[in-house]
Each structure stands twice: as structure tokens, then as C-alpha cells.
Design an enzyme around this catalytic site. Structure first.
Site: not given
Ligand code: GLA
Length: 657
Positions: A232, A319
Site C-alpha cells: 500500500d 477503494d
């Protein structure tokens, strides 16, 4: 309806002015009278023309001004390591459990996947997401929160995930883990009230890779035995001076390399450099190549352009949320990027939201559409809900073998959009077997509609019969001729596998094999101009602005559309004998100066033509490619061109036989 705009980003290095081997060779010869006499008339003519176009003085010391990035690499410059020949499939717990990601919950899902046919259907990776860390120890080693993963407890030693990965491997799964490319993780910015965040001093809570890359990756892959890593990027984005995590949780402030939704302020090269390092380390740590690197900067920092050079999948969007609109936003972040994906490199519009919110078992039409779209785009298929609660309808949906086979087709072509009208989209994915394609006809909107796809759009011979099979109904239709027509309910996607005679009998169109193409240079100018000029992406069968290909008033149904100053690498793998195309400027492009088109085979110039200014017709090119591994297609705008943006060009009817 929200739609995202594709952002473009590769930077051409216009400063570099090194010579190509063939130009350097020509210059050397011209300093030696005897050797110059041996130069053929053709060669001289070509040099003259090239020099004229590139505005070079015709002297022995002439310098080729071709920018470095537009010189042939003689390579297929994608990542090329690892185990993602087809899109990864598996389970990621984030959307189900967030930081409550304990061992028992993941194991229960893994057992369910094993026992309910999903493992057999192809779901192999069982991943851990954010929330597993305890802290970074004084020795610099990363520590596991054993209260959540008791299996990691080692009597008298440092906790280790080895028993966990052994367990998953014994069940026939692969094991995945999560980290961050910066110093801190996303949960430390966005789940700050979670009881499962890393503990200790600010330094002990720096559990991300930055500064510890080699050690952490060795621990994860060599000591613990993981096979997949999601990396990430919140550590590069969300811990700036004055940010909440810094002010309220005492994290060390770092200058953000990623400024979300601001490509100009974002340090694209800095972000790419950090991921490139992770990619190199993982390749070195995994000589058996059995690993996957998932790059996760949510479409920021130009990752959609460079992700495939350093890893196997890269997030193209924020997301996913379990809503129809969110699914469409993520869909749009990947549609149109068909020239960037292929075996070993996949656009990732995020995990499947099937089983959650507007994609649960009360919304099966939505869920089927979402799954069909991810499948045809060659997106990774990572389930993300608590499967132990899954009703039979969702298990059946997620394990549909015909849909999964389309996603996992070995050619690795991402579907390209052939109809884009209001709420209606039609996406076609050429499959590995000759004449086979998957097609999804998709209604984004809230009212029923009719849809069709023509044989030409399917790249099938017009008028010839073809077979179509509904992969949701598991039914073959009667033999088709002409357009395939369907009626679509609101939000419905119909999905078919079709098989017929390819549109060009004895050849294969380049756009039937986009998985073999790598966009090495896209021609778009720097970051600032990209901002004001949306839609610069090279496309299959469309111009970068999304309109049909046309040269000198003539429509070109198939081909690559791009900006000039671009370079494509095509992995031929010595599979073909001949390449042919007709090249020119896209109608509507500024024609105040010519474009040079060069075709290279394994780094050697095979042919060069120019498409001139004015109303020049398409120029045909045919070259033998026997024994060639990498073909390169380069288009170079004259430095005399006045427009800020290079003109749109067409590699029309580009085909191999
Ligand atoms: C980011 C990622 C998500 C998930 C969370 C974990 O938001 O994009 O997929 O990994 O972090 O905190």
C-alpha cells in the site's frame, strides 16, 4: 452517473540525444570515402529523408535528435517475473473484517473456500490485509500481533508466520501478506480508533517498508514463506505536516510524495522509484518466481502507466465501496487501458464487492454484472466478504467456471470497449483460441434497454455464421449471423463466449492480442499538459480521444491509435512471419508537419516511412518478422510540429501472420 477521466503520465526524456545504432553507423561510414561508396542508393535516400525530417545537417557529424525514450529497447520491458500469468484469484479480508483480521476468521473463510468448490474453481490466494502488526522491535525486525495470530507464537523465539503459511500451503493455498511502501500503514491514518494498531513509540509504530525494505521482505518471503504481497502507499500520502495522524497520534511527519488527486504536486518518479526497489528485491528473493507483487497507490502517481514495469497488479482507483456508483467509478478507471495489461501485469480496479451491500444475494443482477465486468477486463478476482455466511446463490455465482475461464484465458487480453453510448457499454475480449471472444453487453442505467454487438465489433467475418454461448445461462444460442442482440434489465450484463471465423482469415490483428503489447512511451507531454488534455491514452481500435480511427477520410476499423512520440513493444516470441500495417495521421490531427513511423525487430530498423503533412493518404508498410522476438512501433513527430500536443497517429490494420 460518476465517471472518472483517465489521467496520463509517462514522461518522455526529450533532453537525451544519443544516437541510434543505425544512425551512428551511417555517420561513421560517411567519414570514410571507401565505405561510403558501399552504401546503397536506398540507404542514402533513406538517410536523406530522415535527416530532412529530423532537420539534421547532412554532415559526417550529424546528430540524431531522436529522444532516448523513442529508441528501440529490443526488449519487452515489463516486469516479467513472478507467478501472475493469469489474474490472481483468492480472498482478501479487508472489506469483510478491516483490522479485526484475526487468524480464526481468515482460516474459517479458507476452510469454506476449500470445502465449497471455490478453491477448485481457482481461488488460491488467502491474504492477510492491514492490521497484523504489533510493532517494529528495537532490532529493526517487524513483530506480529500474536493475540490475533496465536499460530505465529514461537516458544522462546521471535513470532513467525511460518506455521501459518505452512498450514495454508498444506491446504493447497498460497499465502498473502500486506505492507506499505512508506513508513506507516493506511489503518494508522484511516482506522485510528482501531484497537489493533501498532503500539509503542512513533519509531516502533513505523511498521512500513521504508528504510527496512530488504530486511522486511526477506522476513516475509524467506523466513515466513509468503507468496503474495500487497504494498500500500498511505505512508507516502497521509502523514504530512499538520495531518491528523501526525497531530493526534504523534507519527513523524513526512513530506508526502503522493498528494491525492493532484498529479502535479505528486512526485510520480519518487513513488515509482520506491516500488521499483520493492520489485527488484522480490525478484532477487524469489528465485523460484513463485510470488506476486500487488502495487496499491489507488491510481495515483501515474501507476496505471508504470505498474506493469515493477509488479503484477496495480490499483487503478480508490477503494471500492459496496455501491453501484463506486463499482462504476472503479470500472471506468480500468476500461480503455487494454494496452497496459497482459500476462503477468493486470489493471486492478480493486477487490470484488460481491457479497456486500448492493452486491449481496438480494442484488444478484448487480453482483453478476460486477463479476462479469471484472472477469472480462482480466481484473484480479479477490473475494472480499465473510464467505462463511455466503448463500448458495453467491457461491454459485463466484464459482461459475465459464466466466472464470474467460478471466483466466492464457492470452491475457483485457476487453476493450466497442460500444459506449450513454448507459450502454459493450466490451469484447479476444480469447487465446482463434476466432474466440468473450463479450459483455452492459446496462449501467436504471431503465431496461436493448443492446447489440456486430460481427465487425467482435472481429469476426461479416456474414459468416458464428456460435454464441450464454455463460450465465450455460446455454448455446442458435447459430448466429449478423448482430447479436439482447434485451438488458436495469444494471444487467449479458455475457457470451462467441466463436467464429476471424475477420482476417489468415492473419491476426494486433488488437486481437493486446496482451502482447506494452506501451513503452505513450507520447503524452508532461504532467501539467496532461491535466488540461484528458483522454490521451493509446487505445485498441480507437484514437486516444476515443473516436474511431480514420486516415484521409477513410475509416480504419482496427489498429492502434496513439499520439506521435510514442513507442510500443510487441512480444512476438518468434511466432510470426510478417507484419503489415498502414500508417498515417488521425483525421482531425494537426498536419503542419510530418510524422516518421519506424518499425524495429529486436532493436534493428526494419522499415521507416513518413506520413506527411496535408491530406496524405495512409502509407502501407510490410516487413518480414521471422525469428523476431520483440517488434517495436515508433512514431516520431517532427520537431517542427507547432502544436503543444503531438498529433494523433494510427497504426491501421496492424496485423501479423
Ligand atoms: C487502503 C487500501 C485498501 C486496504 C486498506 C487497509 O485503503 O486501498 O485496499 O488495504 O488500505 O488499511
Amino acid at each position: 452517473m460518476r465517471r472518472t477521466t483517465a489521467r496520463r503520465c509517462t514522461r518522455c526524456d526529450w533532453q537525451a540525444q544519443r544516437r541510434t545504432p543505425e544512425i551512428a553507423g551511417a555517420a561513421r561510414r560517411s567519414t570514410h570515402r571507401q565505405a561510403a561508396a558501399a552504401v546503397t542508393r536506398n540507404r542514402v535516400m533513406k538517410s536523406l529523408l530522415l535527416a530532412l525530417l529530423m532537420c539534421l545537417p547532412l554532415s559526417a557529424g550529424a546528430q540524431d535528435t531522436t529522444p532516448e525514450a523513442l529508441r528501440p529497447s529490443a526488449h519487452f520491458s515489463v516486469y516479467g517475473h513472478g507467478a501472475a500469468a493469469t489474474p490472481p484469484m483468492g480472498f482478501n479480508p479487508w472489506n469483510a473484517f478491516r483490522t479485526e483480521v484475526d487468524q480464526a476468521r481468515i482460516l474459517a473463510v479458507a476452510e469454506f473456500i476449500e470445502q465449497h468448490g471455490l478453491q477448485q474453481a481457482g481461488y488460491r490466494y488467502i491474504n492477510i490485509d492491514d492490521g497484523w502488526w504489533l510493532k517494529r522491535g528495537a532490532d529493526g525486525r517487524i513483530q506480529i500481533r500474536t493475540s490475533m495470530f496465536p499460530i505465529a507464537t514461537v516458544d522462546g523465539g521471535a513470532a513467525s508466520f511460518r506455521a501459518w503459511t505452512d498450514k495454508l500451503h498444506a491446504m493447497g493455498f498460497k499465502a498473502g501478506l500486506y505492507t506499505d511502501v512508506g513508513r506507516n500503514a493506511c489503518s494508522q491514518a484511516f482506522d485510528r480508533h482501531s484497537p489493533n494498531l501498532p503500539i509503542g513509540t512513533a519509531a516502533e509504530r513505523e511498521i512500513g517498508l521504508q528504510g527496512f525494505e530488504a530486511g522486511d521482505l526477506r522476513t516475509m518471503f524467506q523466513d515466513w514463506g509468503f507468496d503474495y504481497l500487497k504494498v500500500d502507499a498511505c505512508g507516502l500520502a497521509d502523514f504530512g505536516q499538520g495531518s491528523e495522524p501526525v497531530l493526534q497520534s504523534g507519527h513523524q511527519a513526512v513530506r508526502p510524495l503522493i498528494v491525492r488527486r493532484d498529479p502535479v504536486a505528486t512526485d510520480r518518479t519518487g513513488v515509482e522509484t520506491q516500488y521499483a526497489r520493492v520489485g527488484r528485491l522480490l525478484a532477487a528473493l524469489n528465485p523460484d518466481e513463485d510470488y506476486v507483487l500487488a502495487i496499491c497507490p489507488w491510481g495515483e502517481a501515474g501507476v496505471r502507466d508504470w505498474g506493469g514495469r515493477h509488479g503484477h497488479l496495480w490499483r487503478t482507483s480508490p477503494d471500492i465501496e459496496p455501491t453501484w456508483d463506486s463499482m462504476l467509478v472503479n470500472l471506468d478507471s480500468t476500461v480503455g487501458r487494454e494496452l497496459y495489461a497482459g500476462p503477468g501485469r493486470w489493471n486492478d480496479p480493486d477487490m470484488l464487492a460481491v457479497g456486500l451491500g448492493e452486491f449481496d444475494d438480494r442484488h444478484l443482477v448487480n453482483a453478476r454484472s460486477h463479476f462479469s465486468l471484472w472477469a472480462v477486463l482480466g481484473a484480479p478476482l479477490l473475494m472480499g466478504f465473510d464467505l462463511t455466511q455466503a448463500p448458495a446463490s453467491l457461491i454459485e455465482l463466484l464459482s461459475n467456471p465459464e466466466v472464470i475461464a474467460i478471466n483466466q484465458d492464457p492470452a491475457g487480453n483485457q476487453a476493450s470497449v466497442v460500444v459506449n453510448q450513454g448507459d450502454l457499454q459493450v466490451l469484447v475480449k479476444p480469447l487465446a483460441a482463434s476466432g474466440e471472444r468473450a463479450v459483455v453487453l452492459f446496462n449501467r442505467g436504471d431503465t431496461a434497454t436493448s443492446a447489440q454487438v456486430t460481427p465487425a465489433q467482435l472481429k469476426l467475418a461479416d456474414g459468416a455464421p458464428y456460435q454464441a454461448r450464454d455463460v450465465w445461462k450455460h446455454q448455446a444460442l442458435a447459430t448466429q449471423r449478423g448482430a447479436l442482440q439482447v434485451r438488458l434489465a436495469p444494471h444487467e450484463a449479458a455475457m457470451f463466449k462467441v466463436a467464429g471465423a476471424p475477420v482476417i482469415g489468415d492473419a491476426k490483428l494486433l488488437t486481437e492480442m493486446t496482451g502482447r503489447i506494452h506501451v513503452a512511451v505513450d507520447g503524452a507531454p508532461d504532467e501539467v499538459s496532461r491535466q488540461s488534455t484528458p483522454g490521451l491514452v493509446p487505445r485498441a481500435d480507437l484514437s486516444p480521444s476515443g473516436v474511431p480511427l480514420r486516415i484521409a477520410g477513410q475509416s480504419i476499423p482496427y489498429g492502434l491509435g496513439a499520439l506521435a512520440n510514442s513507442r510500443f513493444e510487441v512480444r512476438l516470441g518468434k511466432d510470426f512471419r510478417q507484419f503489415s500495417t498502414r500508417v498515417g495521421l488521425q483525421d482531425g490531427a494537426r498536419r503542419d508537419a510530418g510524422v516518421v513511423f519506424r518499425v524495429y525487430g529486436d532493436g534493428r530498423l526494419l522499415q521507416e516511412v513518413t506520413a506527411g503533412a496535408g491530406d496524405a493518404q495512409a502509407v502501407p508498410v510490410t516487413v518480414p518478422v521471422d525469428g523476431i522476438d520483440v517488434l517495436e512501433l515508433v512514431a516520431i513527430a517532427s520537431p517542427q510540429a507547432k502544436a503543444a500536443l503531438p498529433p494523433a497517429i494510427v497504426w491501421g490494420d496492424a496485423q501479423l501472420r
